[in-house]
Design an enzyme around this catalytic site. Structure first.
Site, PDB file in Angstrom:
ATOM      1  N   ASP A  51      24.228  72.982  47.202  1.00 20.77           N
ATOM      2  CA  ASP A  51      23.752  72.492  48.504  1.00 20.77           C
ATOM      3  C   ASP A  51      22.346  72.991  48.838  1.00 20.77           C
ATOM      4  O   ASP A  51      21.933  72.967  49.994  1.00 20.77           O
ATOM      5  CB  ASP A  51      24.744  72.888  49.607  1.00 20.77           C
ATOM      6  CG  ASP A  51      24.914  74.399  49.694  1.00 20.77           C
ATOM      7  OD1 ASP A  51      24.413  75.104  48.800  1.00 20.77           O
ATOM      8  OD2 ASP A  51      25.536  74.862  50.668  1.00 20.77           O
ATOM      9  N   HIS A 255       1.178  72.264  28.436  1.00 28.62           N
ATOM     10  CA  HIS A 255       1.893  72.370  29.714  1.00 28.62           C
ATOM     11  C   HIS A 255       2.994  73.424  29.648  1.00 28.62           C
ATOM     12  O   HIS A 255       4.119  73.197  30.083  1.00 28.62           O
ATOM     13  CB  HIS A 255       2.454  70.999  30.141  1.00 28.62           C
ATOM     14  CG  HIS A 255       1.404  70.107  30.730  1.00 28.62           C
ATOM     15  ND1 HIS A 255       1.639  68.805  31.099  1.00 28.62           N
ATOM     16  CD2 HIS A 255       0.095  70.334  31.028  1.00 28.62           C
ATOM     17  CE1 HIS A 255       0.522  68.277  31.586  1.00 28.62           C
ATOM     18  NE2 HIS A 255      -0.428  69.187  31.549  1.00 28.62           N
ATOM     19  N   ASP A 272      -3.555  77.642  34.316  1.00 29.06           N
ATOM     20  CA  ASP A 272      -3.833  76.338  34.921  1.00 29.06           C
ATOM     21  C   ASP A 272      -2.980  76.288  36.175  1.00 29.06           C
ATOM     22  O   ASP A 272      -1.761  76.112  36.104  1.00 29.06           O
ATOM     23  CB  ASP A 272      -3.454  75.236  33.914  1.00 29.06           C
ATOM     24  CG  ASP A 272      -3.771  73.834  34.416  1.00 29.06           C
ATOM     25  OD1 ASP A 272      -4.047  73.666  35.608  1.00 29.06           O
ATOM     26  OD2 ASP A 272      -3.721  72.902  33.582  1.00 29.06           O
ATOM     27  N   ASP A 283      -6.856  71.816  41.230  1.00 32.26           N
ATOM     28  CA  ASP A 283      -6.362  71.897  39.847  1.00 32.26           C
ATOM     29  C   ASP A 283      -7.416  72.651  39.035  1.00 32.26           C
ATOM     30  O   ASP A 283      -8.470  72.095  38.720  1.00 32.26           O
ATOM     31  CB  ASP A 283      -6.166  70.460  39.334  1.00 32.26           C
ATOM     32  CG  ASP A 283      -5.582  70.398  37.934  1.00 32.26           C
ATOM     33  OD1 ASP A 283      -5.259  71.465  37.373  1.00 32.26           O
ATOM     34  OD2 ASP A 283      -5.445  69.277  37.408  1.00 32.26           O
ATOM     35  N   HIS A 364      -6.145  66.009  24.381  1.00 30.67           N
ATOM     36  CA  HIS A 364      -5.866  65.376  25.683  1.00 30.67           C
ATOM     37  C   HIS A 364      -7.151  64.820  26.288  1.00 30.67           C
ATOM     38  O   HIS A 364      -8.243  65.005  25.752  1.00 30.67           O
ATOM     39  CB  HIS A 364      -5.174  66.366  26.636  1.00 30.67           C
ATOM     40  CG  HIS A 364      -5.952  67.620  26.931  1.00 30.67           C
ATOM     41  ND1 HIS A 364      -7.017  67.652  27.798  1.00 30.67           N
ATOM     42  CD2 HIS A 364      -5.809  68.900  26.475  1.00 30.67           C
ATOM     43  CE1 HIS A 364      -7.480  68.891  27.881  1.00 30.67           C
ATOM     44  NE2 HIS A 364      -6.775  69.672  27.072  1.00 30.67           N
ATOM     45  N   HIS A 368      -8.770  63.351  35.116  1.00 32.62           N
ATOM     46  CA  HIS A 368      -7.866  62.478  35.881  1.00 32.62           C
ATOM     47  C   HIS A 368      -8.338  62.511  37.322  1.00 32.62           C
ATOM     48  O   HIS A 368      -8.978  63.479  37.751  1.00 32.62           O
ATOM     49  CB  HIS A 368      -6.403  62.916  35.740  1.00 32.62           C
ATOM     50  CG  HIS A 368      -6.134  64.360  36.071  1.00 32.62           C
ATOM     51  ND1 HIS A 368      -5.994  64.823  37.350  1.00 32.62           N
ATOM     52  CD2 HIS A 368      -5.999  65.463  35.281  1.00 32.62           C
ATOM     53  CE1 HIS A 368      -5.762  66.142  37.335  1.00 32.62           C
ATOM     54  NE2 HIS A 368      -5.780  66.564  36.092  1.00 32.62           N
ATOM     55  N   HIS A 375      -2.387  64.337  39.776  1.00 31.15           N
ATOM     56  CA  HIS A 375      -2.815  63.200  38.954  1.00 31.15           C
ATOM     57  C   HIS A 375      -2.837  62.025  39.918  1.00 31.15           C
ATOM     58  O   HIS A 375      -1.837  61.346  40.113  1.00 31.15           O
ATOM     59  CB  HIS A 375      -1.855  62.961  37.787  1.00 31.15           C
ATOM     60  CG  HIS A 375      -1.852  64.099  36.804  1.00 31.15           C
ATOM     61  ND1 HIS A 375      -0.901  64.246  35.834  1.00 31.15           N
ATOM     62  CD2 HIS A 375      -2.709  65.144  36.637  1.00 31.15           C
ATOM     63  CE1 HIS A 375      -1.170  65.340  35.122  1.00 31.15           C
ATOM     64  NE2 HIS A 375      -2.255  65.891  35.591  1.00 31.15           N
ATOM     65  N   GLU A 398     -11.760  68.838  32.329  1.00 34.69           N
ATOM     66  CA  GLU A 398     -10.921  69.882  31.747  1.00 34.69           C
ATOM     67  C   GLU A 398     -10.822  69.846  30.223  1.00 34.69           C
ATOM     68  O   GLU A 398      -9.742  69.692  29.664  1.00 34.69           O
ATOM     69  CB  GLU A 398      -9.523  69.820  32.348  1.00 34.69           C
ATOM     70  CG  GLU A 398      -8.856  68.448  32.345  1.00 34.69           C
ATOM     71  CD  GLU A 398      -7.443  68.530  32.932  1.00 34.69           C
ATOM     72  OE1 GLU A 398      -6.653  69.364  32.463  1.00 34.69           O
ATOM     73  OE2 GLU A 398      -7.134  67.754  33.852  1.00 34.69           O
ATOM     74  N   TYR A 402      -7.456  74.191  21.216  1.00 38.56           N
ATOM     75  CA  TYR A 402      -6.158  74.867  21.084  1.00 38.56           C
ATOM     76  C   TYR A 402      -5.854  75.090  19.606  1.00 38.56           C
ATOM     77  O   TYR A 402      -5.603  74.119  18.879  1.00 38.56           O
ATOM     78  CB  TYR A 402      -5.053  74.014  21.734  1.00 38.56           C
ATOM     79  CG  TYR A 402      -5.441  73.550  23.116  1.00 38.56           C
ATOM     80  CD1 TYR A 402      -5.211  74.354  24.231  1.00 38.56           C
ATOM     81  CD2 TYR A 402      -6.091  72.318  23.303  1.00 38.56           C
ATOM     82  CE1 TYR A 402      -5.607  73.938  25.505  1.00 38.56           C
ATOM     83  CE2 TYR A 402      -6.484  71.906  24.563  1.00 38.56           C
ATOM     84  CZ  TYR A 402      -6.240  72.715  25.662  1.00 38.56           C
ATOM     85  OH  TYR A 402      -6.642  72.302  26.912  1.00 38.56           O
ATOM     86  N   ARG A 422      -8.986  76.424  27.869  1.00 38.77           N
ATOM     87  CA  ARG A 422      -9.270  75.217  28.658  1.00 38.77           C
ATOM     88  C   ARG A 422     -10.049  75.697  29.875  1.00 38.77           C
ATOM     89  O   ARG A 422      -9.750  76.771  30.422  1.00 38.77           O
ATOM     90  CB  ARG A 422      -7.979  74.501  29.082  1.00 38.77           C
ATOM     91  CG  ARG A 422      -8.220  73.288  29.945  1.00 38.77           C
ATOM     92  CD  ARG A 422      -7.036  72.300  30.021  1.00 38.77           C
ATOM     93  NE  ARG A 422      -5.844  72.803  30.681  1.00 38.77           N
ATOM     94  CZ  ARG A 422      -4.708  73.096  30.068  1.00 38.77           C
ATOM     95  NH1 ARG A 422      -4.616  72.968  28.750  1.00 38.77           N
ATOM     96  NH2 ARG A 422      -3.657  73.521  30.743  1.00 38.77           N
ATOM     97  N   GLU A 424     -11.252  74.099  33.534  1.00 38.40           N
ATOM     98  CA  GLU A 424     -11.043  72.911  34.377  1.00 38.40           C
ATOM     99  C   GLU A 424     -11.582  73.128  35.776  1.00 38.40           C
ATOM    100  O   GLU A 424     -11.247  74.116  36.444  1.00 38.40           O
ATOM    101  CB  GLU A 424      -9.536  72.608  34.468  1.00 38.40           C
ATOM    102  CG  GLU A 424      -9.208  71.451  35.407  1.00 38.40           C
ATOM    103  CD  GLU A 424      -7.743  71.053  35.385  1.00 38.40           C
ATOM    104  OE1 GLU A 424      -6.890  71.917  35.105  1.00 38.40           O
ATOM    105  OE2 GLU A 424      -7.456  69.871  35.654  1.00 38.40           O
TER     106      GLU A 424
END
Ligand code: GLY
Ligand code: MN
Ligand code: MN
Length: 456
Positions: A51, A255, A272, A283, A364, A368, A375, A398, A402, A422, A424
Site C-alpha cells: 500500500d 545507465h 550523472d 541533467d 550514445h 537530447h 528527455h 554529453e 567508455y 562523460r 554533460e
C-alpha cells in the site's frame, strides 16, 4: 551541514504566472477547431510495494498548461459561445482523506489558485464529460492514461443514438494532442528558463559537494546521498532521473544505478545526476579521479572528452541542425583516439556508423532536449530532416568514452582499462550563442584537481 553551499544559490525564482499558463493554453487552442475537445488526464499513482506509492509526479503536459500537480485530475479544453473554456476535474474535499493524506485544494482551490475557468469534483467526470462529448466532432486525447476517460471517449465515438442520426452530433475522430503540445514545449519561455537555471545551479553545487567528499573508501551510495540530500535541502523536489554513481568499471556502464560499490584510489568516478525543480529537470554528468589527481591515462581521456564537449557546445547555434553538436563531438573524439593509438582507422573510416571504430568507445548520442522531462519532448527530425536550433531550445551536450575492460565484444586498450568519462552540461540556445545553464559545475582539470577531496 549544507548552509555554506546553500548560501551560494540565488533566490528561488518566481513561479510561472497564471497569465503565462493562459497564454500557453491560447497558443494551443489557436491550433484547434471550435468543435474540438481536448482532454488531458493525470497519470495514476505508481505502487512501490503493497500500500506504499512512489512520490507522485503528474504529467508534464498538465504541468505545462496549468501548473496543476494534484493526482486524479482531468483537464478539459472546450469551445462554448465564442470562447475556449478550461476546466479541471479534481479530487473532492474530504476531511477524513485529508487527515490521512494531506490537504486538497478541491474545486475552490483549483479555480482560485490555478489558471482554469471552472472546476468540478472528479466524481462528476462521467456525467459532465459525456454531455460535452456530444458537442465535439474531434477529440484530442492522450490515451492509455485514464481508462475511465478512454472508455467515455470510445463510447461517445461508437454511440449510434437519435442525436447522432438526426443531427450528426458526437465525435467522429480521436487524435493524440502530444505532438502539438510538444511543439510548444520545445521552445522555453523566460520563466521556464528561470526554473531550469535554478534546477541547474542546485545540481551543479550538489556535484561539487560530491567531489569534495570523494576519497579512497567512500562508497557510491554515500556520494549519491550527498547529492540527493542537497537537492532536497535546496528546495528541489528530488532527482529528475535516478542518479548514476559509478566508480571504476561501473563508470563504463551508461545507465548504472546500482550505486553500491566502494571507490578505490586509482579509480575514476562518473556521476550523472540532476535535480527536478518545479517539474523542470537538470541533467549533469561529471567524472573525476577519486584520488584528486588524474593519472596520465585518465587525464588523456578526460582532456579528449572535454575538448569534444566544448566543440559540441560551440555548435549549439541558431540555425544549426540539432545533429551538429553530435557531429562535432564525434569528430574530435575520433581524431583524438587515432592520435592516442586506440583507433587504427582514418578519421572518416572511424566515424562510419557501420564499420567505424569510434562507436565501440562512444556508443550514445551527444544530445537530447531537456525541460519538464529530462528527455524532453519535441520531434528531432520533423519530416525526416534534422530540426534546426532556435532560441529558447534547451539540449544537453554529453559526449563520453567508455573503456570497459569487462566487455567481451571489444579489445579494451590496457592503458585505459575501466576508465569511463562523460561530461554533460545543459545548454540554452540564444541568438547570442550557447548559454551553459550548468556552467557553475566544475569541469576543467585544474578546477577538479583543486576541489576533489577538499571539504568546503
Ligand atoms: N541521465 C540520462 C541522460 O543523461 O540522458
Ligand atoms: Mn542527458
Ligand atoms: Mn545525464
Amino acid at each position: 551541514m549544507f548552509a555554506e553551499a546553500y548560501a551560494r544559490l540565488p533566490e528561488q525564482p518566481r513561479p510561472t504566472t497564471g497569465q503565462e499558463y493562459r497564454d500557453r493554453q491560447s497558443r494551443l487552442t489557436a491550433q484547434l477547431r471550435n468543435d474540438d475537445l481536448l482532454i488531458l488526464s493525470s497519470p495514476p499513482f505508481a505502487v512501490h510495494s503493497n500500500d506504499v506509492e512512489y512520490r507522485y509526479r503528474t504529467s508534464s503536459d498538465l504541468l505545462y498548461l496549468t501548473g496543476w500537480a494534484e493526482p486524479e485530475s482531468v483537464f478539459v479544453l472546450r469551445y462554448v459561445d465564442g470562447a475556449w473554456i478550461t476546466s479541471l476535474f479534481v479530487q473532492p474535499k474530504d476531511t477524513l482523506k485529508e487527515i490521512w493524506e494531506g490537504r486538497r485544494p478541491g474545486v475552490e482551490g483549483a479555480v482560485e489558485l490555478h489558471p482554469v475557468d471552472e472546476a468540478f469534483n472528479n466524481d462528476e467526470l462521467e456525467a459532465v464529460l459525456a454531455s460535452w462529448l456530444t458537442n465535439a466532432k474531434r477529440v484530442f486525447l492522450r490515451g492509455g492514461v485514464n481508462p475511465a476517460v478512454d472508455g467515455l471517449v470510445q463510447s461517445a465515438v461508437q454511440k449510434r443514438d437519435r442525436a447522432r442520426q438526426h443531427f450528426g452530433s458526437g465525435p467522429v475522430s480521436v487524435e493524440d494532442p502530444s505532438g502539438i503540445i510538444a511543439e510548444l514545449r520545445l521552445r522555453k519561455s523566460p520563466s521556464e528558463i528561470e526554473q531550469m537555471v535554478y534546477a541547474s545551479k542546485v545540481a551543479s553545487i550538489a556535484h561539487e559537494l560530491a567531489m569534495r567528499h570523494s576519497r579512497e573508501g567512500v562508497t557510491e551510495f554515500q556520494l549519491q546521498s550527498i547529492i540527493e540530500a542537497f537537492f532536497s535541502y535546496a528546495g528541489a523536489s528530488g532527482w529528475s532521473y535516478p542518479s548514476i554513481v559509478g566508480c571504476g568499471e561501473n563508470a563504463t556502464i551508461l545507465h548504472y544505478t546500482t550505486n553500491q560499490d566502494t571507490c578505490g584510489d586509482d579509480e575514476v568516478i562518473l556521476i550523472d545526476a540532476g535535480a527536478e525543480y518545479r517539474g523542470y529537470a537538470s541533467d549533469i554528468t561529471r567524472s573525476w579521479p577519486i584520488s584528486g589527481q588524474f593519472t596520465e591515462p585518465q587525464r588523456e581521456i578526460y582532456d579528449l572528452v572535454l575538448r569534444s564537449q566544448r566543440a559540441a557546445i560551440q555548435a549549439c547555434r541558431v540555425g544549426e541542425a540539432y545533429t551538429a553538436p553530435h557531429e562535432a563531438a564525434r569528430r574530435v573524439l575520433a581524431e583524438g583516439l587515432i592520435e592516442l593509438g586506440v583507433i587504427k582507422q582514418d578519421v572518416e573510416a572511424a566515424l562510419n556508423m557501420e564499420s567505424g571504430e569510434l562507436k565501440k568507445w562512444y556508443m550514445h548520442n551527444t544530445s537530447h532536449w531537456i525541460g519538464l522531462d529530462v528527455h524532453d519532448v519535441g520531434v528531432y527530425k520533423p519530416g525526416g530532416e534534422p530540426r534546426l536550433l532556435e532560441p529558447g531550445m534547451c539540449l544537453t551536450i554529453e559526449p563520453g568514452l567508455y573503456f570497459g575492460a569487462w566487455r567481451p565484444d571489444v579489445d579494451c586498450p590496457e592503458r585505459y582499462a575501466n576508465i569511463g568519462i562523460r561530461i554533460e552540461d545543459d545548454v540554452l540556445i540564444t541568438s547570442d550563442g550557447p548559454v551553459i545553464l550548468t556552467e557553475d559545475c566544475p569541469k576543467s582539470v585544474e578546477a577538479i584537481e583543486s576541489i576533489v577531496g577538499v571539504p568546503l
